[in-house]
Design an enzyme around this catalytic site. Structure first.
Site, PDB file in Angstrom:
ATOM      1  N   ASP A 272       0.893  -1.131   0.111  1.00 27.80           N
ATOM      2  CA  ASP A 272      -0.179   0.028  -0.080  1.00 27.80           C
ATOM      3  C   ASP A 272       1.343   1.263  -0.171  1.00 27.80           C
ATOM      4  O   ASP A 272       0.173   2.486  -0.059  1.00 27.80           O
ATOM      5  CB  ASP A 272      -0.717   0.170   1.112  1.00 27.80           C
ATOM      6  CG  ASP A 272      -1.685  -1.109   1.035  1.00 27.80           C
ATOM      7  OD1 ASP A 272      -3.072  -0.340   0.021  1.00 27.80           O
ATOM      8  OD2 ASP A 272      -2.089  -2.094   1.938  1.00 27.80           O
TER       9      ASP A 272
ATOM     10  N   ARG B  11      -9.320   2.547  10.796  1.00 29.46           N
ATOM     11  CA  ARG B  11      -8.018   2.921  10.857  1.00 29.46           C
ATOM     12  C   ARG B  11      -7.682   3.760  11.583  1.00 29.46           C
ATOM     13  O   ARG B  11      -6.061   4.007  12.243  1.00 29.46           O
ATOM     14  CB  ARG B  11      -7.333   3.719   9.713  1.00 29.46           C
ATOM     15  CG  ARG B  11      -7.759   2.456   8.716  1.00 29.46           C
ATOM     16  CD  ARG B  11      -6.974   0.895   8.510  1.00 29.46           C
ATOM     17  NE  ARG B  11      -7.322   0.187   7.803  1.00 29.46           N
ATOM     18  CZ  ARG B  11      -7.120   0.654   6.356  1.00 29.46           C
ATOM     19  NH1 ARG B  11      -5.542   1.291   5.756  1.00 29.46           N
ATOM     20  NH2 ARG B  11      -6.916  -0.910   5.452  1.00 29.46           N
TER      21      ARG B  11
ATOM     22  N   CYS C 256      -4.811   9.863  -1.847  1.00 29.27           N
ATOM     23  CA  CYS C 256      -4.522   9.099  -1.222  1.00 29.27           C
ATOM     24  C   CYS C 256      -3.003   9.203  -1.642  1.00 29.27           C
ATOM     25  O   CYS C 256      -1.522   8.341  -1.404  1.00 29.27           O
ATOM     26  CB  CYS C 256      -4.963   7.754  -0.678  1.00 29.27           C
ATOM     27  SG  CYS C 256      -6.614   7.326  -0.879  1.00 29.27           S
TER      28      CYS C 256
ATOM     29  N   GLU D 223      -0.292   9.307   1.198  1.00 28.56           N
ATOM     30  CA  GLU D 223      -0.987  10.117   2.493  1.00 28.56           C
ATOM     31  C   GLU D 223      -1.398   9.130   4.023  1.00 28.56           C
ATOM     32  O   GLU D 223      -1.269  10.519   4.384  1.00 28.56           O
ATOM     33  CB  GLU D 223      -2.418  10.583   1.591  1.00 28.56           C
ATOM     34  CG  GLU D 223      -3.607  11.363   2.817  1.00 28.56           C
ATOM     35  CD  GLU D 223      -4.943  11.592   2.201  1.00 28.56           C
ATOM     36  OE1 GLU D 223      -5.336  13.004   2.050  1.00 28.56           O
ATOM     37  OE2 GLU D 223      -5.828  10.349   1.563  1.00 28.56           O
ATOM     38  N   ASP D 224      -0.883   8.830   3.813  1.00 30.28           N
ATOM     39  CA  ASP D 224      -1.793   8.303   5.308  1.00 30.28           C
ATOM     40  C   ASP D 224      -0.742   7.553   6.082  1.00 30.28           C
ATOM     41  O   ASP D 224      -0.877   8.000   7.424  1.00 30.28           O
ATOM     42  CB  ASP D 224      -2.343   6.974   5.071  1.00 30.28           C
ATOM     43  CG  ASP D 224      -3.581   6.138   4.218  1.00 30.28           C
ATOM     44  OD1 ASP D 224      -4.499   7.176   4.761  1.00 30.28           O
ATOM     45  OD2 ASP D 224      -3.181   6.047   3.418  1.00 30.28           O
TER      46      ASP D 224
ATOM     47  N   HIS E 238     -11.958   6.006   4.850  1.00 34.86           N
ATOM     48  CA  HIS E 238     -10.542   7.467   5.780  1.00 34.86           C
ATOM     49  C   HIS E 238     -11.736   8.124   6.017  1.00 34.86           C
ATOM     50  O   HIS E 238     -13.470   8.702   4.423  1.00 34.86           O
ATOM     51  CB  HIS E 238      -9.744   7.471   4.882  1.00 34.86           C
ATOM     52  CG  HIS E 238      -8.747   6.649   5.058  1.00 34.86           C
ATOM     53  ND1 HIS E 238      -7.673   5.870   4.249  1.00 34.86           N
ATOM     54  CD2 HIS E 238      -7.713   6.623   5.927  1.00 34.86           C
ATOM     55  CE1 HIS E 238      -6.986   5.660   4.307  1.00 34.86           C
ATOM     56  NE2 HIS E 238      -7.319   5.018   5.981  1.00 34.86           N
TER      57      HIS E 238
HETATM   58  N1  GLY Z   1      -5.696  -0.508   0.412  1.00 34.66           N
HETATM   59  C1  GLY Z   1      -5.751   1.009   0.737  1.00 34.66           C
HETATM   60  C2  GLY Z   1      -5.161   0.456   2.567  1.00 34.66           C
HETATM   61  O1  GLY Z   1      -6.200   0.080   2.396  1.00 34.66           O
HETATM   62  O2  GLY Z   1      -4.553   1.586   3.647  1.00 34.66           O
END
Ligand code: GLY
Length: 259
Positions: A60, A130, A248, A65-66, A160
């Site tokens: 991923d 998350r 993302c 961005e995450d 998200h």
């Molecule tokens: N596939 C993106 C995520 O689940 O973080």
């Protein structure tokens, strides 16, 4: 005036995390081409793009961005909610640390950058699959000295917060209300609702006056055009299969911030 940090598509993309979309075959070579076109679109919209190399061990990791949050005067190393994603951030944090003071979300907090929507000095944090309350509370403490107000917003049925809502103009949001438990925190904004046939259509990248948007949501695109919003479109079909969206794939930061 803008810098975008991106990362090339991992050869392992097909092994990505999936939470709310079914697994379908991903054409990784096509995903790479689509990602390259996305980066060129960012350049055409005025960004200097810093493109980091692919990470074969992190499916991923294209979704940069995450792993971090960037504000005008500070950056924050996030702590992704999916354990498989916790090692993705090191090189991104190194780049950010050269551009901003770098703070960190620590365990037990979890926070994905996709859950953080910053509008001016208001920061909305998705309480999601998350990102947890501890992550939100830490973010509030870290940002308080910089004058930001942090507020939790519960989401449902989506990965998200920015799956459900993004900013597409000054004071204007693109929203899928069905994925927000309570939209009251956004009551002060003008809202454009996604077309009911396009539930993933609320995610758009805003770069100043420009919007970068997937070409896969024509009905919602028509709604944006009807509101006078100019949009550049990109094909990100293979990244969407990996439960990714346009925000993302980059971390955007304003350069030459003086005040
Ligand atoms: N596939 C993106 C995520 O689940 O973080």
């Amino acid at each position: 005036m803008w810098t975008a940090i991106t990362r090339e598509v991992s050869p392992a993309l097909a092994g990505c995390e999936l939470s709310f979309v079914p697994r379908n075959p991903i054409d990784v070579a096509l995903a790479r081409r689509q990602h390259a076109a996305y980066c060129r679109a960012l350049e055409l919209l005025g960004c200097d793009v810093i493109e980091l190399p692919a990470l074969p061990d992190y499916p991923d990791s294209v979704f940069v961005e995450d792993v971090a949050l960037v504000f005008d005067h500070v950056a924050i190393a996030a702590r992704p909610g999916a354990e498989s994603r916790r090692g993705e951030g090191d090189a991104v944090h190194e780049v950010l640390g050269s551009l901003r003071p770098l703070l960190r979300i620590e365990a037990p907090g979890t926070l994905d950058g996709g859950d953080v929507l910053c509008i001016g000095k208001r920061v909305y944090v998705g309480i999601s699959a998350r990102s947890n309350e501890a992550g939100r509370a830490q973010l509030r403490e870290l940002l308080a000295p910089y004058g930001y107000m942090v507020e939790g917003v519960a989401t449902r049925e989506c990965l998200h917060l920015k799956s459900a809502v993004t900013e597409v103009g000054v004071g204007t949001l693109l929203v899928n209300h069905a994925w927000l438990v309570d939209a009251a925190p956004f009551a002060d904004y003008r809202m454009i609702e996604v077309d009911p046939d396009e539930d993933h259509a609320a995610n758009a990248v805003r770069i100043g006056d420009a919007i970068l948007y997937p070409d896969s949501f024509p009905k919602t695109l028509a709604r944006l055009h009807a509101q006078g919003i100019n949009v550049t479109t990109v094909d990100v079909s293979e990244l969407q299969k990996a439960e990714g969206a346009v925000t993302c794939c980059s971390l955007l930061l304003r350069t030459a911030v003086t005040a």
